[in-house]
Design an enzyme around this catalytic site. Structure first.
Site, PDB file in Angstrom:
ATOM      1  N   ARG B 132       0.799  -1.222   0.000  1.00  0.00           N
ATOM      2  CA  ARG B 132       0.000   0.000   0.000  1.00  0.00           C
ATOM      3  C   ARG B 132       0.833   1.273   0.000  1.00  0.00           C
ATOM      4  NH1 ARG B 132       0.280  -1.474   5.317  1.00  0.00           N
ATOM      5  NH2 ARG B 132       0.273   0.123   6.927  1.00  0.00           N
ATOM      6  N   ASN B 190      -2.647   6.694  14.037  1.00  0.00           N
ATOM      7  CA  ASN B 190      -3.070   6.412  15.420  1.00  0.00           C
ATOM      8  C   ASN B 190      -3.766   7.615  16.040  1.00  0.00           C
ATOM      9  OD1 ASN B 190      -0.906   7.992  17.131  1.00  0.00           O
ATOM     10  ND2 ASN B 190       0.218   6.986  15.472  1.00  0.00           N
ATOM     11  N   CYS B 233     -13.696  19.340  17.995  1.00  0.00           N
ATOM     12  CA  CYS B 233     -15.105  19.737  17.939  1.00  0.00           C
ATOM     13  C   CYS B 233     -15.948  18.487  17.653  1.00  0.00           C
ATOM     14  CB  CYS B 233     -15.346  20.748  16.832  1.00  0.00           C
ATOM     15  SG  CYS B 233     -14.573  22.348  17.084  1.00  0.00           S
ATOM     16  N   CYS B 247      -3.952  -0.999  11.262  1.00  0.00           N
ATOM     17  CA  CYS B 247      -3.831  -1.757  10.009  1.00  0.00           C
ATOM     18  C   CYS B 247      -3.031  -3.032  10.234  1.00  0.00           C
ATOM     19  CB  CYS B 247      -3.159  -0.920   8.933  1.00  0.00           C
ATOM     20  SG  CYS B 247      -4.140   0.483   8.408  1.00  0.00           S
ATOM     21  N   CYS B 305     -15.711  23.907  22.430  1.00  0.00           N
ATOM     22  CA  CYS B 305     -14.518  23.086  22.158  1.00  0.00           C
ATOM     23  C   CYS B 305     -13.362  23.504  23.073  1.00  0.00           C
ATOM     24  CB  CYS B 305     -14.111  23.218  20.696  1.00  0.00           C
ATOM     25  SG  CYS B 305     -12.612  22.311  20.315  1.00  0.00           S
ATOM     26  N   CYS B 308     -10.525  24.945  20.354  1.00  0.00           N
ATOM     27  CA  CYS B 308     -10.793  26.075  19.450  1.00  0.00           C
ATOM     28  C   CYS B 308     -12.027  26.862  19.873  1.00  0.00           C
ATOM     29  CB  CYS B 308     -10.917  25.593  18.008  1.00  0.00           C
ATOM     30  SG  CYS B 308     -12.480  24.804  17.609  1.00  0.00           S
ATOM     31  N   CYS B 420      -0.162 -16.990  20.575  1.00  0.00           N
ATOM     32  CA  CYS B 420      -0.906 -16.096  19.690  1.00  0.00           C
ATOM     33  C   CYS B 420       0.118 -15.423  18.780  1.00  0.00           C
ATOM     34  CB  CYS B 420      -1.725 -15.078  20.480  1.00  0.00           C
ATOM     35  SG  CYS B 420      -0.713 -13.921  21.400  1.00  0.00           S
TER      36      CYS B 420
HETATM   37 ZN   LIG Z   1     -12.554  22.567  18.045  1.00  0.00          ZN
END
Ligand SMILES: [Zn+2]
Lengths: 99, 462
Positions: B132, B190, B233, B247, B305, B308, B420
């Protein structure tokens, strides 16, 4: 009431990997409208097959889940108090972090 | 004539020895090829690429004759044209992450003539990236992604400036790095990085083109653009860590981040050239399996928020001191967690396990990976019971143990080992087994990864 419910971003794994569900939901007794609050509790008991904590927190969805009513963020339509109409499409999508 | 057992063993040994030699020669070739490529690109670009070509006074908007020819198909677009191209050439864009999303984004941004293109990444190119992360070539396996990506961008367009930031983005360096660019592209993988980059963009007032992909789905939006919402937000509270799939655990179809990365390049180009309507206040959801793209309206900037909003106290100092790993309960690096849930006497190493097999010890090996993992590769004679169904399938463990005991004729009973992929789920499984009365269950430390590393180097890892 006929609704289309869609799950994405991994949430479909909670309902047997089926992404689109066409459902018919009866109005709660004595109520004349169906709200998102009621729909969430219905999804939790009637649709989710495993790990409900991956879908809900309290009476709302868990952090990281976007709820879209007819392709519009439910923050703009009244969140839990959003009233649903016949044939509405409700999408639950988990935010992705991969790349 | 049938070869006898000794012959077979000898031939196998010979094949193994030749394979080792072959791998070592191939590695040497790859390193030399990479060095050669570096020398060639150094010749062209003289270390770092030269700045934007000199202004030719005779041409409108400062495009040189070469630039006019190179970007002619852009210039011919009535809705793009000389002005937009000129804006692009004067702009600077930073791509954080040269992986699945960053690869196509960088290729297109280099090709289209972004004046200064920055790349942040601290990882090395690995073979399992290649499906990829299309900017990298085999010759660069084991080398820094930033170096590989910069060489590829330079090979496409040697007239733009390419800046290599070979470091992990942290609160300690993010302000300094991001402040050098007009537009930021989040191509990381992440949750803590996504919060950190968004917050930094808010503090610095930079638009952020954010993309994500996993499995067969992708998401895209533009944050902090002309009064639009920021990441916080939309997601004021981080999701539980169990909802943050990687992934490297869940898989991803290579072309899916490719598509989202291309769209990120497109959004960045639109903002940089001041053309069209950026995807702000809207989000694109891509479902590859059903071939559907949905564009939804999302909330605007939230007055409440934390970062912001109206009464925010979030500033540069606050940002520097913020602990994103603690906030999201997950590490900034993509390396998987290493759990330590069990006492030492409930664990054995893969080497010890190998010795016990060699000694003919009566035992059952339960592999708790999901079935589709088990189908990729497994240790012979192991029993696959995925962790999720372990509790329900304990009778299978009991009967396997009983059968093994009868088969070996031991009095003391057969031992129970759990494996595992990396040694985390096996510990969870052993905890569960202990609780259910299988007191002697032990896990194999480091899982199949350590088996491949310490016991059988030919065991395929994924
Ligand atoms: Zn914000």
């Amino acid at each position: 009431m006929q609704l289309t419910l869609e799950f994405g971003g991994g949430l479909e794994l909670l309902c047997e990997s089926v992404k689109v569900h066409n459902v018919n939901i009866d109005l709660p007794k004595g109520a004349d409208k169906l709200t998102m609050r009621y729909l969430l509790s219905w999804v939790r008991t009637d649709l989710i097959k495993e790990r409900p904590e991956m879908f809900m927190k309290g009476e709302s969805v868990r952090p990281g889940v976007l709820v879209l009513v007819n392709d519009c963020d439910w923050e703009l339509t009244g969140q839990l108090d959003t009233t649903l109409e016949e044939k509405d499409v409700v999408v639950f999508i988990s935010t992705l972090h991969g790349g | 004539m049938q070869p006898n057992g000794d012959d077979v063993a000898r031939i196998r040994r010979e094949i193994e020895a030749l394979k080792d030699t072959k791998a070592s020669i191939e590695h040497k070739i790859a390193v030399l090829e990479a060095q050669l490529q570096q020398h060639q690109s150094d010749d062209v670009c003289n270390g770092s690429c030269p700045p934007i070509s000199a202004v030719d006074a005779n041409l409108a908007n400062g495009l040189s004759a070469d630039s006019v020819y190179r970007y002619s198909r852009h210039l011919l677009l009535p809705s793009f044209g000389v002005e937009a191209q000129s804006n692009l050439l004067k702009s600077s864009i930073l791509v954080v992450g040269a992986g699945g999303l960053g690869s196509p984004a960088l290729l297109y941004l280099a090709a289209c003539g972004v004046g200064r293109l920055g790349i942040v990444d601290h990882d090395m190119v690995e073979l399992n990236n290649m499906h990829r992360q299309v900017i990298h070539t085999e010759a660069y396996i084991g080398q820094p992604k930033v170096k590989s990506a910069a060489a590829a961008c330079c090979a496409i367009n040697s007239t733009i400036q390419i800046v290599e930031h070979k470091e992990a983005l942290r609160t300690s360096n993010a302000l300094e790095i991001l402040s050098q660019y007009d537009i930021i592209i989040d191509a990381t993988d992440n949750a803590p990085s996504r919060y950190m980059i968004s917050d930094c963009c808010v503090v610095l007032g930079k638009p952020l083109v954010s993309g994500a992909a996993l499995g067969l789905e992708g998401q895209l939006t533009v944050y902090n653009y002309k009064g639009g919402p920021c990441y916080r937000c939309l997601f004021p509270t981080p999701p539980p860590t169990t909802a943050c799939q990687r992934c490297s655990d869940s898989g991803v179809l290579g072309v899916v981040p490719g598509i989202i990365g291309c769209l990120q390049a497109l959004e960045a180009i639109k903002i940089a050239s001041a053309v069209g309507e950026p995807l702000s206040g809207r989000m694109l959801l891509f479902d590859a399996l059903s071939a559907r793209i949905r564009i939804v309206k999302i909330r605007g900037r939230s007055l409440q928020c934390e970062v912001c909003g109206e009464n925010t106290t979030f500033n540069q100092q606050y940002f520097k001191d913020f602990d994103y790993e603690k906030f999201t309960q997950s590490p900034l690096s993509t390396s998987p967690p290493k759990l330590n849930l069990l006492a030492a006497d409930s664990r054995i190493t893969s080497k010890e396990y190998k010795e016990r097999i060699a000694n003919g010890e009566a035992h059952v090996l339960v592999d708790v990976r999901p079935e589709h993992h088990y189908r990729i590769v497994s240790i012979p004679n192991s029993l696959n019971i995925p962790l999720a169904s372990l509790e329900a399938r304990l009778p299978e463990v009991s009967s396997a143990l009983k059968e093994e005991q009868e088969h070996n004729g031991t009095v003391s009973g057969a031992n129970l080992y759990v494996i595992c992929r990396r040694g985390n789920d096996s510990q969870r499984a052993v905890q569960c087994l202990h609780k259910m009365g299988f007191d002697l269950a032990k896990d194999i430390v480091g899982g199949l990864e350590s088996w491949a590393h310490d016991v059988d180097p030919n065991f395929p890892m994924y």
